[in-house]
Write an enzyme that holds these catalytic residues in place. Structure first.
Site, short mmCIF file in Angstrom:
data_model
loop_
_atom_site.label_atom_id
_atom_site.label_comp_id
_atom_site.label_asym_id
_atom_site.label_seq_id
_atom_site.Cartn_x
_atom_site.Cartn_y
_atom_site.Cartn_z
N PRO A 14 -22.49 -44.92 -17.48
CA PRO A 14 -22.40 -43.70 -18.29
C PRO A 14 -23.72 -42.96 -18.51
O PRO A 14 -23.71 -41.86 -19.04
CB PRO A 14 -21.84 -44.20 -19.61
CG PRO A 14 -22.26 -45.63 -19.70
CD PRO A 14 -22.37 -46.14 -18.29
N ASP A 37 -22.84 -37.43 -7.71
CA ASP A 37 -22.21 -36.44 -8.59
C ASP A 37 -23.18 -35.99 -9.68
O ASP A 37 -24.12 -36.69 -10.01
CB ASP A 37 -20.99 -37.05 -9.27
CG ASP A 37 -19.75 -36.96 -8.41
OD1 ASP A 37 -19.80 -36.30 -7.37
OD2 ASP A 37 -18.74 -37.59 -8.78
N LYS A 59 -20.39 -31.76 -9.72
CA LYS A 59 -19.22 -31.02 -10.22
C LYS A 59 -19.37 -30.85 -11.72
O LYS A 59 -19.76 -31.77 -12.41
CB LYS A 59 -17.95 -31.85 -10.00
CG LYS A 59 -17.31 -31.63 -8.68
CD LYS A 59 -16.02 -32.39 -8.63
CE LYS A 59 -16.08 -33.45 -7.56
NZ LYS A 59 -15.16 -34.53 -7.76
N GLY A 90 -20.45 -41.05 -11.59
CA GLY A 90 -20.68 -41.40 -12.98
C GLY A 90 -19.65 -42.41 -13.46
O GLY A 90 -18.49 -42.39 -13.00
N MET A 173 -12.90 -35.78 -20.72
CA MET A 173 -12.82 -34.34 -20.43
C MET A 173 -11.96 -33.62 -21.48
O MET A 173 -11.18 -32.72 -21.15
CB MET A 173 -12.22 -34.12 -19.02
CG MET A 173 -13.11 -34.64 -17.92
SD MET A 173 -12.34 -34.58 -16.30
CE MET A 173 -11.43 -36.12 -16.26
N1 SAH Z 1 -15.67 -41.77 -13.78
C1 SAH Z 1 -16.23 -41.45 -15.07
C2 SAH Z 1 -15.48 -40.34 -15.77
C3 SAH Z 1 -15.51 -39.00 -15.07
S1 SAH Z 1 -14.66 -37.77 -15.97
C4 SAH Z 1 -16.27 -42.71 -15.93
O1 SAH Z 1 -15.67 -43.73 -15.58
O2 SAH Z 1 -16.90 -42.67 -16.99
C5 SAH Z 1 -15.99 -37.02 -16.86
C6 SAH Z 1 -15.80 -37.20 -18.34
O3 SAH Z 1 -16.23 -38.50 -18.74
C7 SAH Z 1 -16.63 -36.26 -19.19
O4 SAH Z 1 -15.99 -35.01 -19.35
C8 SAH Z 1 -16.68 -37.01 -20.51
O5 SAH Z 1 -15.47 -36.89 -21.21
C9 SAH Z 1 -16.78 -38.44 -20.02
N2 SAH Z 1 -18.19 -38.88 -19.95
C10 SAH Z 1 -18.85 -39.31 -18.87
N3 SAH Z 1 -20.10 -39.71 -19.19
C11 SAH Z 1 -20.23 -39.50 -20.52
C12 SAH Z 1 -21.29 -39.70 -21.44
N4 SAH Z 1 -22.47 -40.20 -21.08
N5 SAH Z 1 -21.07 -39.38 -22.74
C13 SAH Z 1 -19.88 -38.88 -23.13
N6 SAH Z 1 -18.85 -38.69 -22.31
C14 SAH Z 1 -19.01 -38.98 -21.00
#
Ligand code: SAH
Length: 263
Positions: A14, A37, A59, A90, A173
Site C-alpha cells: 500500500p 502503476d 492510472k 499497488g 475507490m
Molecule cells: N490492488 C490495490 C487496490 C487498487 S484500487 C490493493 O490491493 O490495494 C485503488 C484503491 O485502493 C484506491 O482508490 C484506494 O481506495 C485504495 N488504496 C490503495 N492504496 C491506498 C493507500 N495507500 N491509502 C488509502 N487507500 C489506498
C-alpha cells in the site's frame, strides 16, 4: 531457439516500502524491465536498481493514462522479446487490480507468468490506523467492495447483503461516490451511528485518517479535503482506533522530537 520471456505480476503493497515482500524486492532487483502503476510509491520505485528499465502505465480513477489494451500489448511485446518483466501493481495485484485480467491475456498468448501477492490497501490502512478488520464481539466478517462505477451509472450493489452491522465493510475507490454509498447503506438498514473511517495515503508518512458516524463521514472527508487514494472502513471495529492508533501517534512524536531538536 527463441527465448521466451516471463512475467511476474507483483503486488507492491500500500505505500510503505518496508511492506514489500522479500520476493517482490528480489524480483524488482533482478528484472529486465518493470512496468508499474501510478499507485506504486516513489519510495518503492527507488529500490529498482539503475539500469533496469521502467515503464509507467499509471492510472488515476476515471482517467487512464495508458488504456488497458495498450498495457497488455506492451507486456506481451516485451515478453515475446525474451525479457523478464515485473508488472508492479499497488497493493495486491488481484484485489481490484486487474492482475487476473492481465494473467488471462498472458495465458492466451502462451507467456509464462507468476502472481506474487502484496499487502492490500485494506490490510495496510487498517493496521496503520489502529482499526482491526475483525475483532471478537465486534466483527465476524469482512467485505471488500469497490465504490467506483462508470459515469452516470447507479451503484449496482446488493445493499441488503452489504449493510450488515456485524461485518466490517472496506470500500476501495469509494471517495467520489461516498455520499451515495453512505446513503444506500443507511437506506438498507445500517445505523447512521455506525463508526466510519476514511484513510488517505495509508501506511505513508502523509497518512491522514478521519473518523465519524456513517451519516457524517462525507462531511468529515470534505472538511479534511481528502484526495485519492482514500480507503473507507465502516463497522464497529472503527471504534478501536481511539485506543490502537499507534502510527499517527508515532508520527506526531517524531515531529515533536524533530521540532524540539530544531529549537
Ligand atoms: N490492488 C490495490 C487496490 C487498487 S484500487 C490493493 O490491493 O490495494 C485503488 C484503491 O485502493 C484506491 O482508490 C484506494 O481506495 C485504495 N488504496 C490503495 N492504496 C491506498 C493507500 N495507500 N491509502 C488509502 N487507500 C489506498
Amino acid at each position: 531457439m527463441k527465448k521466451t520471456g516471463f512475467v511476474s505480476l507483483v503486488g507492491a503493497g500500500p505505500g510503505d516500502a518496508e511492506l514489500l515482500t522479500i520476493k517482490a524486492l528480489r524480483l524488482l532487483q533482478t528484472a529486465d524491465v518493470v512496468v508499474y502503476d501510478r499507485l506504486v510509491s516513489s519510495e518503492i520505485l527507488e529500490l529498482i536498481p539503475t539500469g533496469i528499465s521502467r515503464i509507467a502505465v499509471g492510472k488515476t480513477s476515471g482517467h487512464h493514462c495508458v488504456p488497458q489494451l495498450q498495457i497488455n500489448e506492451i507486456i506481451i511485446n516485451l515478453a515475446k522479446s525474451g525479457r523478464r518483466i515485473v508488472r508492479l501493481k499497488g497493493g495486491d495485484p488481484c484485489i481490484f487490480g486487474r492482475g487476473s485480467e492481465e494473467a488471462l491475456v498472458l495465458k492466451k498468448h502462451h507467456i509464462n507468468f507468476e502472481i506474487v501477492p502484496g499487502i492490500t490497501a485494506a490490510s495496510g490502512c487498517s493496521a496503520y490506523s489502529g482499526i482491526p478488520l475483525t475483532h471478537r464481539g465486534l466483527s465476524r466478517r469482512v467485505q471488500f467492495i469497490t465504490g467506483h462505477f462508470n459515469d452516470d451509472q447507479p451503484l449496482d450493489l446488493n445493499w441488503q447483503s452489504i449493510a450488515d452491522p456485524d461485518c466490517t465493510l472496506v470500500i476501495y475507490m469509494g471517495l467520489a461516490n461516498l455520499p451515495q454509498l453512505a446513503r444506500s447503506l443507511m437506506a438498507a438498514g445500517l445505523p447512521a451511528s455506525t463508526p466510519a473511517a476514511a484513510v488517505q495515503n495509508g501506511t505513508t508518512i502523509s497518512q491522514q485518517c478521519v473518523i465519524s458516524p456513517l451519516a457524517q463521514i462525507n462531511d468529515a472527508v470534505q472538511q479534511a479535503q481528502m484526495k485519492a487514494p482514500v480507503m473507507i472502513i465502516i463497522g464497529k471495529v472503527v471504534s478501536l482506533a481511539d485506543e490502537l492508533d499507534w502510527f499517527q501517534q508515532s508520527i506526531n512524536e517524531e515531529c515533536y522530537e524533530n521540532n524540539a531538536v530544531g529549537h
